[in-house]
Scaffold this active site. Structure first.
Site, PDB file in Angstrom:
ATOM      1  CG  ASP A  38      -0.795   0.818   5.059  1.00  0.00           C
ATOM      2  OD1 ASP A  38      -0.082   0.803   6.087  1.00  0.00           O
ATOM      3  OD2 ASP A  38      -1.627  -0.068   4.804  1.00  0.00           O
ATOM      4  N   GLY A  66      -4.530  13.712  12.767  1.00  0.00           N
ATOM      5  CA  GLY A  66      -3.304  14.292  12.263  1.00  0.00           C
ATOM      6  C   GLY A  66      -2.068  13.572  12.758  1.00  0.00           C
ATOM      7  NE  ARG A 105      -2.279  14.407  16.987  1.00  0.00           N
ATOM      8  CZ  ARG A 105      -2.320  15.678  17.394  1.00  0.00           C
ATOM      9  NH1 ARG A 105      -2.290  15.959  18.688  1.00  0.00           N
ATOM     10  NH2 ARG A 105      -2.404  16.661  16.528  1.00  0.00           N
ATOM     11  N   GLY A 106      -4.779   8.867  14.410  1.00  0.00           N
ATOM     12  CA  GLY A 106      -6.072   8.524  13.824  1.00  0.00           C
ATOM     13  C   GLY A 106      -6.554   9.652  12.945  1.00  0.00           C
ATOM     14  NE  ARG A 129      -2.780  -4.810  10.706  1.00  0.00           N
ATOM     15  CZ  ARG A 129      -2.556  -3.507  10.634  1.00  0.00           C
ATOM     16  NH1 ARG A 129      -2.311  -2.802  11.733  1.00  0.00           N
ATOM     17  NH2 ARG A 129      -2.577  -2.899   9.467  1.00  0.00           N
ATOM     18  CG  ASN A 145      -2.020  -0.971   1.216  1.00  0.00           C
ATOM     19  OD1 ASN A 145      -2.292  -1.575   0.180  1.00  0.00           O
ATOM     20  ND2 ASN A 145      -2.676  -1.173   2.352  1.00  0.00           N
ATOM     21  CE1 TYR A 194      -7.098  -7.519   4.059  1.00  0.00           C
ATOM     22  CE2 TYR A 194      -8.966  -7.339   5.531  1.00  0.00           C
ATOM     23  CZ  TYR A 194      -8.072  -6.754   4.668  1.00  0.00           C
ATOM     24  OH  TYR A 194      -8.144  -5.412   4.423  1.00  0.00           O
TER      25      TYR A 194
END
Lengths: 317, 317, 317, 317, 317, 317
Positions: free
Chosen positions: F259, F232, F228-229, F168, F38, F89
């Site tokens: 990614d 940012g 931070r999700g 993960r 990715n 997956y």
């Protein structure tokens, strides 16, 4: 890896699912479609490092074409431009008597103004073979000049030239085709022509063997190949005539079969195959193509060899 | 209602739409696919209460398999586990010379560790017939043992045993298959084998009739059936040989045809049909399967009878 | 432009994609389907201003039918009502022995209460031809009366009447059909009947030519046409018998072929074609229909002429 | 495993993809849809052995319904008949102001003639709970009688009865509903009603708590539950009032939410849950349903518990 | 029924499903899309007999456009030609920051050479209102002349003229637009302009009310309407200013909203609605359009009235 | 053009359409999905010549992965093998409370045995940056070693190394991750970590700024970035701390966002961008990714710049 460079137009092909008419279609399936890029795809998949020179609009549909070719490993070498459009065509397919209908929508395509000066011709000079077809000079006067320029440039660079006559009656008349193509033939090493085009455009009315031998006699080709639709191909090379029967195949997806033949034939030659080897290889690639949706011959060397083994087997038993 | 219990692996089959290659597919169609559950589906739909014993991962793809079988009324009797994966296979279909390509992805499947001790074997003991195939012992050493254990357990419970040799060259060699299967045959009452498998695995090279009669002579089967692809089946039962021609059919969806034959054949026998009746019933079920997408024979008793009537009618007139 | 008026029921046809069974289908494809509106669609597309009289529920599925017909240029002339439902049918298609399965779900359709008094019959009076079929009077006692009323009304208005017997065994018995239809035939100018219906319903067991000539002798038809499935048609007109072979065609989508024939035949006649011309035109329209999904003959005059030229060409060379 | 029996109509739901109108749709998605079978599906998936009694046409669309329910493990106990049709409805969904449009096409459904005498009522007698809804008696006079008969039969067999008022304004008036349902309430142990239906049909205009307490006071219910759309539910049981807030959820697929609530609520009670436990379980099941296409709550016990844990967590923090 | 005539270009819109990029799309959804035909579709569906004048290629994609418009009852009045192509555009839609991307591919469209002399202008003369937009004169010099010619012809025939400025920055500059449009405004009775276009093209920077009143003061319009995106519309008519808030709506399918407004507004006026009525009607039609895939407003009078009732209700409470 | 090399596993992602559950899905959409590929896709599309090293099965699903990456111009540098499978997956997506469910099926993947010795490491040596993630060493002991080997090899070749911790929980425990990753950090120049992973795996519980500064203090990184999700990213580089807010975006397709950030960030740095430039570029790339189906960030430099301009604009006004 041996290298192949090609040059021509690639369109987006828009086709309704199954045998739905364009008039009532709710969706179109999207494929990239161009004789020369089809050859590049087949050759790349069969072990030849292949590129495709062209000119595309800097736009989502232009990028759609690039993605379609890259997916098979072909590395496009294109000029991106703000001028001109992405050519398309509508393909409708059904059993007879409805048959197959092609509606070209390729007027004003960006490629029509492509000149040798702006194209990355280094890719042709370093290639082992440069291939284009009779469609390209039919598209515009500029492209007729560019086609000649690139063939000359290839010759000067000692790059073998290949040319498939590929007559398209929706683009020009047989007379116009003959006039333009005749001038180009002196620049061609490996000439490929369908027997019906040889008749319509070049006026050669004999059997495929006669046509091939006549073409060989009249020109200074390294090899001439006459293809016979479902029936195989004939080559004349080095004074010898080679006949190759077709590999039996379904006919669900015939569009692109001729290009698959050329791709397989050139791939074999580029990897050291003899002319008879290459004819067989091209014929098997073409047979596989007839079973694959879209224009591209989604083949592998293993599949081609399996097809050849089955065909040979079928004959020997 | 008579009862049938089966045991084996069921995979998720992932197949591109139409004749699209896996390599270029944007979607896969999803079907449940396993020789033994295919038999259970066909038999259930034709009037036999059918179950399928197996071991599945406790996961969405595992539940996908359960839903697919329950849809046809089969009641799965499975061990759910956190260990092992859901086996899959990729199926690509096209006309020749491309043909049909199967890519197994069944390594590490949860079922490979299934033992007789953990399975709900009460379902086998109360069933009228227990069926499995030669695929199951090919999957792991554990499953080879489990297969033998379950056949023995059935015999002890006076449950008639049925076994389809079903040789898969991608799973084991003919020699390995022969060694394992030979040991099992003493536990089998109703043996089914395709003539090409009888040749490859058991070395029986005669005509289907000869093969069937030889198998009958060499073993203590209640019935032996030799199937002949499109051409029908031969049975030897009680000292008599019965020949059944195939029911003419298209071939759009051949995967699962053999299982549909067995499902129809067992369903007929379980509902009181004679061996010739059951051969005819199985043959018609198989013919119908060839027209249904997926692995499952989505048939009804009425459709089977219509197919038989047409086939007979065609011959009698 | 000449004008055609038709009257009858149009259903929504619900068909799983490809050869999927209804039982396992996740989606249904939606088409409008009705013998008389099929004729209107074919005739409209071939140069005749066509309308379709009927009665529909004021509802989304009712509007779905209107949209489907308007798409081809047919102008529906319908009574919208809050009473009664939109009829549907489920169509499942596969190769033999599964074949094609029709499950009608047309009970309680709004059209079953349609009376001549409420319909916009001015459209019939001003038309050149009024067409309906034997399906309509089979649907309800009211519709049997309405059919007779409309045919009479047409006669009084000097509108030529056309009638296709179109026997449907799922709607009534041959005896019931014969009784009702016989009374109508005095009101019919152009009669069309399939040879198998002539046998089942009218008891005419001779060859198509004999059947056509017998029908001509027994009635006061302007023209009688007997169709022979794939094999073409026979007409008797003005004391002369005309035979027309079928145009060779695939058979992917046979539903609606007969209606396409009638639409092409009437369109030709309405535009000045002779009876032999019209038979040829109808036959080519029918051949094209076999290649088009859905019930509607998505044809053009150019396509019909191309099909005719190919068929004639094939015979003449 | 505890057992649940349900009784009612299940339709085929036909819905265009996404927010496409029915009028322009090329395909319909197919789902089975019925309040009582929705409850059975939810309960079965959550650990209760569930059956659904009904009457279906012996036809492909009838079998489509059976397959849809079996897929989730529900065992249908149905009378198959040659009389009557498979009911359907068209569902169109869009954002406001277009919103959701339901067009029923359930007139003449086979189930409308179902009588207690012909149904396999043994399934009710051996069940722990029997559930039906106010939709069923609205469908025909016969079904009103049958509903009462089955509730009585359940009572006599000591099977707990559950009833969801489920008022449908397209089927009957509030007055007609009140008259019929009032007579049934004496036969009901567990009563469920949406607060807006309590107002429209039963004339109870207070808060949900007041409504629940009034219903409890006026009847001899074991438990009464008043649901509040997105806002949760109130129960009165054994003299105690329990309030349960809704679990926050998207609203992509609201159809079937109420049935999912009842399925979860009954499943919890049947597995020993207290009334507050069952309210929470039902609420979480309903929240999950809002995220699943179709009418069926494709849930698992693990997913319900995860939803409950998240909701609780959200409150505790 | 009142009559509306419109004139302009209609393209085929090619859009990947959902938010898929064009570059990776395997299929395109196909819709007909043109500002003026969008208006005709909305007006036709809302009770006005509507036609659309244009020039189309005689080809399958040209016929695709005709079918799309006829489906809604619009009767196209087009010149078919062998010259010029069918214009298309690629539409890619996603949430921000990707947003919506339009790639025009309309160069060389057949319509660009359309002249008043060749168009069936009788349809304009007999209509009650003739409508076109500022897109049409932007397409070619010929079309700028034709637009003026048709507006004049309408005026001479006492057909009310309507004009939506509809500025397209991909077609011309604000200055070019201003110059061309200003000359046309003397020929316009009902003028519609989005407030952002009034600013960009006409340089009117005030509030929508100020803009509308200034336009009214400066020209001799019967009515001027300024639209405010999601926020409603302002009209000045007969010396009075009318403000209309927007109807709250989702925004899944915004393309075509402005045309739906105009279609609803003109339909109301043509059926006797006052200017405030028409603003409300147009606003509700636009709100509904935002929920419908494609460019066409698939609405009904009942749905518009429902949307209006809900919106009014929301304000009154 | 600058060059980027990446190394890791790429799976086939199988996802039902829309929010359909895996259990009831008739089709799966197919995408290639791997953190490192990715990153390569995003970087390649943004102007960096990118390659991806890995090991794949010589099979149709293996070729499917190659085609997916090549489509974006990434040149895979892979070892093809007959051993091991193609990892997959299952991804199920819905609104809360159902949410997103990932079912890994990556056991036994061919890549798990990849060693530095067999990989074409010349591509790493000649690259400007080599990137991998914490997923790779989690997959097998061999891959943990290979990851370390390749990072060392890069360092020795003066190729800048980049590493995204990418924890993960379905692959290993935080403790195992910490132990393995800690050893690798000495080999990393550009470290990227999500703040929640910094807490879970590295035990850093402060604010993102504190975490970034602590990581910078404790290691010898060229740059450390803490993401931070939606909010940012923070970078510490050369003793300076840089904060970058997120670009507002929808969240239809969040998988692959991290990614995309890394791809955009590295692409900017590789083309001469400062660290703040690169943070902004990465953030905009991530925002665009959230709107694109599949794992790949189908972006262009122009789209990233547009997103940045809009975001900046939004702040400045």
């Amino acid at each position: 890896m041996p290298e192949l460079a090609t040059f021509g137009e690639t369109m987006l092909r828009l086709s309704p699912p199954g045998d739905e008419p364009v008039e009532t279609a709710g969706t179109f399936e999207v494929h990239a479609a161009g004789a020369e890029s089809n050859v590049a795809v087949a050759a790349q998949r069969l072990g030849v490092e292949s590129t495709w020179l062209s000119k595309l609009p800097e736009s989502p549909p232009g990028r759609r074409v690039l993605a379609a070719l890259r997916q098979h490993g072909v590395e496009p070498a294109v000029v991106l431009t703000e001028e001109g459009r992405q050519g398309t065509y509508y393909l409708e397919s059904a059993d007879p008597p409805r048959g197959r209908t092609v509606t070209y929508d390729r007027e004003g395509a960006a490629v029509r103004t492509a000149t040798a000066a702006e194209l990355p011709t280094g890719r042709i000079e370093r290639a082992d073979v440069f291939h284009t077809t009779g469609i390209t000079p039919a598209l515009s006067a500029t492209l007729a000049t560019t086609t000649a320029d690139l063939l000359e440039l290839a010759q000067e660079a000692d790059t073998t030239t290949a040319f498939d006559l590929n007559y398209r009656s929706k683009l020009w008349s047989p007379e116009a085709a003959r006039e333009t193509v005749t001038d180009l033939l002196d620049l061609v090493d490996r000439f490929v022509v369908a027997d019906r085009d040889a008749e319509r455009v070049l006026g050669l009315t004999g059997s495929p063997v006669e046509t091939a031998e006549r073409l060989d006699a009249d020109h200074d080709f390294e090899t001439v190949v006459v293809t016979r639709g479902d029936e195989g191909a004939v080559a004349v090379h080095d004074g010898q005539t080679h006949e190759q029967p077709a590999v039996p195949a379904g006919n669900a997806h015939p569009v692109g079969t001729g290009d698959a033949f050329v791709g397989g034939y050139l791939a074999s030659r580029l990897q050291g195959g003899s002319v008879p080897d290459a004819l067989a290889y091209g014929t098997a690639t073409a047979a596989l193509k007839r079973t694959v949706p879209g224009d591209a011959a989604v083949v592998t060397p293993a599949a081609v060899e399996r097809a050849l083994a089955d065909a040979t087997g079928g004959i020997e038993r």
